[in-house]
Design a protein around this motif. Structure first.
Motif, PDB file in Angstrom:
ATOM      1  N   UNK A  56       1.351  -0.817  10.101  1.00  0.00           N
ATOM      2  CA  UNK A  56       1.704   0.264   9.162  1.00  0.00           C
ATOM      3  C   UNK A  56       3.095   0.038   8.580  1.00  0.00           C
ATOM      4  N   UNK A  57       4.004  -0.482   9.397  1.00  0.00           N
ATOM      5  CA  UNK A  57       5.347  -0.760   8.890  1.00  0.00           C
ATOM      6  C   UNK A  57       5.308  -1.864   7.846  1.00  0.00           C
ATOM      7  N   UNK A  58       4.519  -2.915   8.087  1.00  0.00           N
ATOM      8  CA  UNK A  58       4.393  -3.981   7.080  1.00  0.00           C
ATOM      9  C   UNK A  58       3.871  -3.412   5.757  1.00  0.00           C
ATOM     10  N   UNK A  59       2.849  -2.552   5.829  1.00  0.00           N
ATOM     11  CA  UNK A  59       2.292  -1.954   4.619  1.00  0.00           C
ATOM     12  C   UNK A  59       3.342  -1.133   3.872  1.00  0.00           C
ATOM     13  N   UNK A  60       4.179  -0.448   4.638  1.00  0.00           N
ATOM     14  CA  UNK A  60       5.185   0.407   4.022  1.00  0.00           C
ATOM     15  C   UNK A  60       6.394  -0.381   3.542  1.00  0.00           C
ATOM     16  N   UNK A  76      14.895   6.582 -14.736  1.00  0.00           N
ATOM     17  CA  UNK A  76      13.967   7.708 -14.847  1.00  0.00           C
ATOM     18  C   UNK A  76      13.002   7.783 -13.661  1.00  0.00           C
ATOM     19  N   UNK A  77      12.929   6.717 -12.869  1.00  0.00           N
ATOM     20  CA  UNK A  77      11.973   6.725 -11.756  1.00  0.00           C
ATOM     21  C   UNK A  77      12.485   7.611 -10.623  1.00  0.00           C
ATOM     22  N   UNK A  78      11.594   8.412 -10.068  1.00  0.00           N
ATOM     23  CA  UNK A  78      11.914   9.290  -8.949  1.00  0.00           C
ATOM     24  C   UNK A  78      10.997   8.953  -7.775  1.00  0.00           C
ATOM     25  N   UNK A  79      11.535   8.405  -6.686  1.00  0.00           N
ATOM     26  CA  UNK A  79      10.684   8.080  -5.545  1.00  0.00           C
ATOM     27  C   UNK A  79      10.089   9.345  -4.944  1.00  0.00           C
ATOM     28  N   UNK A  80       8.794   9.342  -4.616  1.00  0.00           N
ATOM     29  CA  UNK A  80       8.171  10.542  -4.079  1.00  0.00           C
ATOM     30  C   UNK A  80       8.642  10.879  -2.664  1.00  0.00           C
ATOM     31  N   UNK A  81       9.133   9.867  -1.922  1.00  0.00           N
ATOM     32  CA  UNK A  81       9.568  10.088  -0.541  1.00  0.00           C
ATOM     33  C   UNK A  81      10.891   9.360  -0.308  1.00  0.00           C
ATOM     34  N   UNK A  82      11.971   9.833  -0.879  1.00  0.00           N
ATOM     35  CA  UNK A  82      13.243   9.107  -0.757  1.00  0.00           C
ATOM     36  C   UNK A  82      13.710   8.942   0.686  1.00  0.00           C
ATOM     37  N   UNK A  83      13.342   9.873   1.578  1.00  0.00           N
ATOM     38  CA  UNK A  83      13.768   9.751   2.967  1.00  0.00           C
ATOM     39  C   UNK A  83      13.041   8.629   3.700  1.00  0.00           C
ATOM     40  N   UNK A  84      11.939   8.131   3.147  1.00  0.00           N
ATOM     41  CA  UNK A  84      11.224   7.020   3.773  1.00  0.00           C
ATOM     42  C   UNK A  84      11.982   5.703   3.632  1.00  0.00           C
ATOM     43  N   UNK A  85      12.911   5.647   2.706  1.00  0.00           N
ATOM     44  CA  UNK A  85      13.664   4.408   2.525  1.00  0.00           C
ATOM     45  C   UNK A  85      14.421   4.039   3.798  1.00  0.00           C
ATOM     46  N   UNK A 111       1.865   9.118   8.320  1.00  0.00           N
ATOM     47  CA  UNK A 111       0.592   8.599   8.809  1.00  0.00           C
ATOM     48  C   UNK A 111       0.164   7.377   8.007  1.00  0.00           C
ATOM     49  N   UNK A 112      -0.820   6.660   8.534  1.00  0.00           N
ATOM     50  CA  UNK A 112      -1.350   5.509   7.807  1.00  0.00           C
ATOM     51  C   UNK A 112      -1.894   5.933   6.450  1.00  0.00           C
ATOM     52  N   UNK A 113      -2.615   7.036   6.396  1.00  0.00           N
ATOM     53  CA  UNK A 113      -3.157   7.507   5.111  1.00  0.00           C
ATOM     54  C   UNK A 113      -2.043   7.800   4.111  1.00  0.00           C
ATOM     55  N   UNK A 114      -0.952   8.372   4.599  1.00  0.00           N
ATOM     56  CA  UNK A 114       0.163   8.676   3.704  1.00  0.00           C
ATOM     57  C   UNK A 114       0.818   7.396   3.184  1.00  0.00           C
ATOM     58  N   UNK A 115       0.929   6.391   4.035  1.00  0.00           N
ATOM     59  CA  UNK A 115       1.503   5.121   3.606  1.00  0.00           C
ATOM     60  C   UNK A 115       0.609   4.450   2.558  1.00  0.00           C
TER      61      UNK A 115
END
Length: 439
Positions: A56-60, A76-85, A111-115
């Motif tokens: 899952x980490x590799x995918x992310x 102009x780009x806004x990351x949907x999950x900035x805290x995931x960085x 979760x895997x689905x979220x990634x």
């Protein structure tokens, strides 16, 4: 040609380049998901050792790479999950802080689905960006990101293999994985290499993609030498084992011997105690005596070479031979996911695919090396200390990802990669014929 015709031709060329980049992007990203498909969600979270990462980490992380280095260039780009960085940055200190590598297996959320959904979001944004931006800088960044992801495709497989190997039930990554075709290794022979001043490394222009550590092209002085015409086999390494190779300190580098004693090494990583079977991505299978030995460290490769009355090749010796050959071999795309015996033929075989080949060369900068500007300069340059170069790719390397100049590198104790051995010998003073029978 009129200016109108030239403009139309230029537009077609730009469109074709854009389409090639978009097609390559889709292909690589889909391949990563396909490699993860045989796994249950639970499989994708676990981390078997600090050097490995969860699937899952590799995918992310590969998704983070495109978001951080490509999409973020657009204000102009806004990351949907900035805290995931913070969770999925690997080692880019100039980008920001990151979660500790040994604790990646504790990241049960997202979760895997979220990634996977995040991957789809980034894919859509990046493809849209490609459709409206023809700048060469963007395409260069995307190509770098795709090659980065291909590296993680191999890591995904090697990390899963290690994870499943320490499970008490030793599950298979894929039960339907076909065994490599049977073959018989021919007697080992040594083929003369080039001597004198030769040029290695990747040219800055006209040779396609390369990582910065493959540059610049430069001259090297090669002494008389010969390379083995194939990789060392399981049967040959078994002879080393049974001859007391792991019990003879004179064969080992001091650090390697300390590891042998401390870790209790007696055989390659995935060999079973019976020395007749091994753990593979298809589960436990009979050890093919004619296939290349793999999952050995630099220390084991060096000790075996010394026992065999030989040595490991330098990366310059390896490259000057490989540069004369087409890049063909047993790669990820062949679907075997395991080394296969060398086919019949003259001259060096298995230089590409099957197993990465340890060299005797430390991973250091070439003369005149300059890392990429900015944060991407952290990709390779800062690791040029305490690691050793491997060449040629493996059965888990995507086809088209490697080339004669490609420099892989790992710490000398690393065993979980598909790493094997090609022997070399010094031939000065042996006369014009360096070809000879190996041990």
């Amino acid at each position: 040609m009129s200016s109108v015709t030239a403009s139309a031709a230029d537009a077609r060329a730009v469109g074709a380049a854009r389409q090639r980049t978009a097609d390559a992007y889709r292909s690589v990203r889909e391949t990563t998901l396909r490699l993860a498909a045989p796994l249950a969600p639970e499989d994708t979270v676990a981390q078997s050792m600090p050097e490995a990462s969860p699937v899952k980490w590799h995918l992310a992380h590969t998704t983070w790479f495109f978001e951080a280095f490509v999409l973020a260039r657009d204000p102009a780009y806004r990351p949907p999950h900035p805290d995931w960085h913070y969770l999925f940055n690997s080692y880019y200190q100039s980008v920001g802080p990151m979660h500790a590598r040994p604790q990646r297996g504790l990241l049960t959320r997202p979760t895997l689905d979220e990634v996977v959904a995040w991957r789809a979001h980034v894919d859509g944004c990046l493809l849209e960006r490609l459709a409206r931006d023809d700048g060469p800088a963007l395409h260069a960044l995307v190509r770098l990101g795709l090659n980065h992801e291909q590296q993680h495709q191999e890591l995904l497989l090697t990390d899963v293999k290690h994870l499943f190997s320490i499970h008490p039930l030793r599950p298979a990554y894929r039960e339907d994985l076909a065994a490599p075709p049977a073959g018989r290794a021919t007697p080992l022979r040594f083929v003369p290499g080039e001597t004198g001043v030769r040029t290695i490394g990747h040219a800055a222009e006209g040779e396609g993609f390369a990582f910065d550590c493959e540059t610049p092209r430069h001259g090297v002085l090669l002494q008389p030498h010969a390379l083995a015409d194939r990789c060392a086999t399981n049967a040959e390494f078994l002879e080393f084992v049974r001859d007391g190779g792991y019990r003879t300190p004179a064969l080992w580098m001091a650090e390697g011997w300390d590891l042998v004693c401390r870790e209790g090494w007696t055989r390659p990583l995935y060999w079973m105690e019976d020395e007749a079977s091994e753990f593979t991505l298809g589960g436990v299978r009979a050890l093919d005596p004619h296939a290349p030995v793999c999952h050995v460290s630099f220390f084991e490769a060096d000790a075996f070479a010394r026992w065999a009355g030989a040595r490991l090749p330098t990366e310059a010796e390896w490259e000057t031979r490989a540069a004369r050959l087409p890049v063909r071999g047993n790669f990820l795309d062949d679907g075997l996911l395991h080394p296969a015996p060398a086919g019949a033929g003259e001259g060096p075989r298995q230089l590409f695919g099957d197993v990465w080949e340890w060299t005797s060369s430390p991973y250091v900068a070439y003369p005149g090396f300059r890392p990429l500007p900015g944060a991407l300069g952290e990709y390779n340059g800062k690791f040029m200390c305490g690691q050793w170069v491997l060449r040629g790719g493996s059965c888990a390397t995507p086809a088209g990802h490697v080339r004669a100049t490609y420099r892989n590198f790992f710490h000398p104790a690393a065993r979980w990669q598909f790493a094997g051995i090609r022997l070399a010998k010094d031939t000065a003073g042996q006369g014009p014929t360096a070809e000879q029978e190996g041990r």
